[in-house]
Design an enzyme around this catalytic site. Structure first.
Site, PDB file in Angstrom:
ATOM      1  N   TYR A  95       0.842  -1.200   0.000  1.00 31.50           N
ATOM      2  CA  TYR A  95       0.000   0.000   0.000  1.00 31.50           C
ATOM      3  C   TYR A  95       0.876   1.248   0.000  1.00 31.50           C
ATOM      4  O   TYR A  95       0.699   2.147  -0.825  1.00 31.50           O
ATOM      5  CB  TYR A  95      -0.906  -0.015   1.227  1.00 31.50           C
ATOM      6  N   LYS A 142       1.215   4.107  -2.920  1.00 33.75           N
ATOM      7  CA  LYS A 142       0.892   5.513  -2.668  1.00 33.75           C
ATOM      8  C   LYS A 142       2.107   6.400  -2.982  1.00 33.75           C
ATOM      9  O   LYS A 142       1.950   7.547  -3.402  1.00 33.75           O
ATOM     10  CB  LYS A 142       0.404   5.701  -1.226  1.00 33.75           C
TER      11      LYS A 142
HETATM   12  N1  LIG Z   1      -9.397   6.012   5.561  1.00 28.17           N
HETATM   13  C1  LIG Z   1      -8.158   6.340   5.839  1.00 28.17           C
HETATM   14  O1  LIG Z   1      -7.738   6.373   6.996  1.00 28.17           O
HETATM   15  C2  LIG Z   1      -7.210   6.721   4.741  1.00 28.17           C
HETATM   16  C3  LIG Z   1      -5.926   7.205   5.074  1.00 28.17           C
HETATM   17  C4  LIG Z   1      -5.060   7.587   4.072  1.00 28.17           C
HETATM   18  C5  LIG Z   1      -5.468   7.514   2.758  1.00 28.17           C
HETATM   19  N2  LIG Z   1      -6.705   7.050   2.442  1.00 28.17           N
HETATM   20  C6  LIG Z   1      -7.091   6.967   1.042  1.00 28.17           C
HETATM   21  O2  LIG Z   1      -8.377   7.537   0.881  1.00 28.17           O
HETATM   22  C7  LIG Z   1      -9.094   6.847  -0.148  1.00 28.17           C
HETATM   23  C8  LIG Z   1     -10.428   6.348   0.404  1.00 28.17           C
HETATM   24  O3  LIG Z   1     -10.176   5.418   1.430  1.00 28.17           O
HETATM   25  P1  LIG Z   1     -11.298   4.615   2.210  1.00 28.17           P
HETATM   26  O4  LIG Z   1     -10.869   4.495   3.623  1.00 28.17           O
HETATM   27  O5  LIG Z   1     -12.632   5.201   1.970  1.00 28.17           O
HETATM   28  O6  LIG Z   1     -11.224   3.128   1.601  1.00 28.17           O
HETATM   29  P2  LIG Z   1     -11.466   2.509   0.142  1.00 28.17           P
HETATM   30  O7  LIG Z   1     -11.392   1.040   0.292  1.00 28.17           O
HETATM   31  O8  LIG Z   1     -10.566   3.152  -0.846  1.00 28.17           O
HETATM   32  O9  LIG Z   1     -12.989   2.828  -0.182  1.00 28.17           O
HETATM   33  C9  LIG Z   1     -13.349   3.970  -0.854  1.00 28.17           C
HETATM   34  C10 LIG Z   1     -14.286   3.657  -1.974  1.00 28.17           C
HETATM   35  O10 LIG Z   1     -13.613   2.917  -2.954  1.00 28.17           O
HETATM   36  C11 LIG Z   1     -14.446   1.886  -3.444  1.00 28.17           C
HETATM   37  N3  LIG Z   1     -13.572   0.804  -3.879  1.00 28.17           N
HETATM   38  C12 LIG Z   1     -12.630   0.147  -3.162  1.00 28.17           C
HETATM   39  N4  LIG Z   1     -12.049  -0.812  -3.913  1.00 28.17           N
HETATM   40  C13 LIG Z   1     -12.636  -0.735  -5.135  1.00 28.17           C
HETATM   41  C14 LIG Z   1     -12.496  -1.464  -6.346  1.00 28.17           C
HETATM   42  N5  LIG Z   1     -11.658  -2.481  -6.441  1.00 28.17           N
HETATM   43  N6  LIG Z   1     -13.258  -1.125  -7.405  1.00 28.17           N
HETATM   44  C15 LIG Z   1     -14.128  -0.107  -7.319  1.00 28.17           C
HETATM   45  N7  LIG Z   1     -14.315   0.613  -6.209  1.00 28.17           N
HETATM   46  C16 LIG Z   1     -13.592   0.285  -5.123  1.00 28.17           C
HETATM   47  C17 LIG Z   1     -15.354   1.541  -2.271  1.00 28.17           C
HETATM   48  O11 LIG Z   1     -16.641   1.129  -2.680  1.00 28.17           O
HETATM   49  P3  LIG Z   1     -17.122  -0.360  -2.991  1.00 28.17           P
HETATM   50  O12 LIG Z   1     -16.731  -1.195  -1.827  1.00 28.17           O
HETATM   51  O13 LIG Z   1     -18.609  -0.176  -3.157  1.00 28.17           O
HETATM   52  O14 LIG Z   1     -16.469  -0.756  -4.267  1.00 28.17           O
HETATM   53  C18 LIG Z   1     -15.540   2.910  -1.618  1.00 28.17           C
HETATM   54  O15 LIG Z   1     -16.595   3.612  -2.225  1.00 28.17           O
HETATM   55  C19 LIG Z   1      -8.161   5.718  -0.626  1.00 28.17           C
HETATM   56  O16 LIG Z   1      -7.443   6.120  -1.764  1.00 28.17           O
HETATM   57  C20 LIG Z   1      -7.219   5.528   0.551  1.00 28.17           C
HETATM   58  O17 LIG Z   1      -5.961   5.000   0.145  1.00 28.17           O
HETATM   59  C21 LIG Z   1      -7.588   6.644   3.400  1.00 28.17           C
END
Ligand SMILES: NC(=O)c1ccc[n+]([C@@H]2O[C@H](COP(=O)([O-])OP(=O)(O)OC[C@H]3O[C@@H](n4cnc5c(N)ncnc54)[C@H](OP(=O)(O)O)[C@@H]3O)[C@@H](O)[C@H]2O)c1
Length: 275
Positions: free
Chosen positions: A165, A169
């Protein structure tokens, strides 16, 4: 009644009329889509769970009077980038937001078979890169547009139990900064938005799975990610949400990161001639 209190015609003419958000079914992606709609943009919502996308679509149509298209798509599939672009076929797209990127990312390197890691690498590297190429080609042809890449502070260093990951990134950060340099003169803005621990349903499932409390960690709000991303869209290449006011730290400062990108890009003039 339609809420037009946050309408932003300047934003729409620069980055609209259609905005595509990957990973829009919840969390930061849903907030980004909501804010783009509040500004008056039509939105294309993409993720795997269509029921959640359709629910959000109804809210956005009712609340902001915009058009919304939803598409279920798993971005780990081989032709994910082409399929993502096809979600906006026939629509005048001005902005693409790559938000999906956090699913199935944790655990020791050797704890999963490589086939599982390959899916993460494909979504966060291959799909992202090819999709940037595709969307940027279209944006450059019309002389305007924007690309937002939701990144992570994990980009700054390797991290045990987040090896691939953090590597992806880091890749996305360098990709976005390079593209910012190349595309800005062609009218296309690129912005990396690096965030720390953020209160999303995905992160909540991680706490739950490990029987840990979310209260132990300060969490950024998903709506703050959306606000910062769209507010700073023209101020690339990189904004670090938890260090917005840091002007001195070479790793975190918006200004110093931009200067490094410019310096290294111009240094290449010695090898390739003038840009
Ligand atoms: N949350 C944190 O603490 C954090 C910290 C640093 C960076 N980020 C970044 O912020 C962004 C959002 O993170 P998040 O925590 O919300 O988790 P996430 O797993 O990236 O989920 C965000 C969205 O992405 C969709 N998604 C995930 N895998 C997918 C796939 N294979 N195909 C299509 N859609 C997909 C999910 O919907 P579905 O399940 O409906 O597909 C959801 O709507 C990411 O890029 C992550 O790296 C998050």
């Amino acid at each position: 009644m339609i809420d037009d209190s946050r309408r932003d015609p300047t934003f729409v003419s620069k980055y609209g009329p259609w905005v595509l958000v990957s990973g829009a079914s919840e969390g930061t992606g849903a907030e980004l889509a909501t804010l783009a709609a509040a500004k008056g943009c039509n939105v294309v919502l993409v993720a795997r769970r269509l029921d959640k996308l359709d629910l959000l679509a109804t809210t956005l149509r009712d609340q902001f009077g915009v058009e919304v298209v939803t598409q279920s798509l798993d971005l780990t599939v081989a032709d994910g980038a082409a399929m993502l672009q096809a979600c906006a076929d026939g629509l005048e797209l001005g902005l693409v937001i790559f938000n999906a990127g956090g699913d199935s990312v944790g655990g020791p390197f050797l704890a999963k078979p490589y086939s599982e890691w390959r899916q993460l690498l494909h979504r966060n590297i291959d799909m992202l890169t090819e999709a940037c190429h595709r969307f940027a080609t279209a944006f450059v042809a019309k002389g305007r547009g924007g690309i937002v890449i939701i990144g992570s502070e994990a980009a700054f260093q390797g991290t045990g139990r987040l090896a691939l990951y953090s590597a992806t990134k880091g890749y996305a950060l360098n990709l976005g900064e390079s593209l910012w340099r190349e595309l800005k003169p062609k009218g296309v803005d690129v912005l990396n938005v690096l965030i720390g621990a953020t209160d999303t349903p995905k992160l909540r499932t991680v706490f739950e799975k490990n029987n840990l409390s979310p209260d132990a960690v300060p969490l950024t709000l998903a709506e703050d990610v959306a606000r910062v991303a769209l507010e700073h869209l023209g101020e690339g290449p990189t904004v670090v949400l938890n260090a917005l006011d840091d002007d001195d730290n070479p790793m975190l400062s918006r200004r110093l990161r931009r200067e490094r990108v410019v310096y290294h890009s111009e240094f290449l003039n010695h090898f390739y001639g003038p840009e």
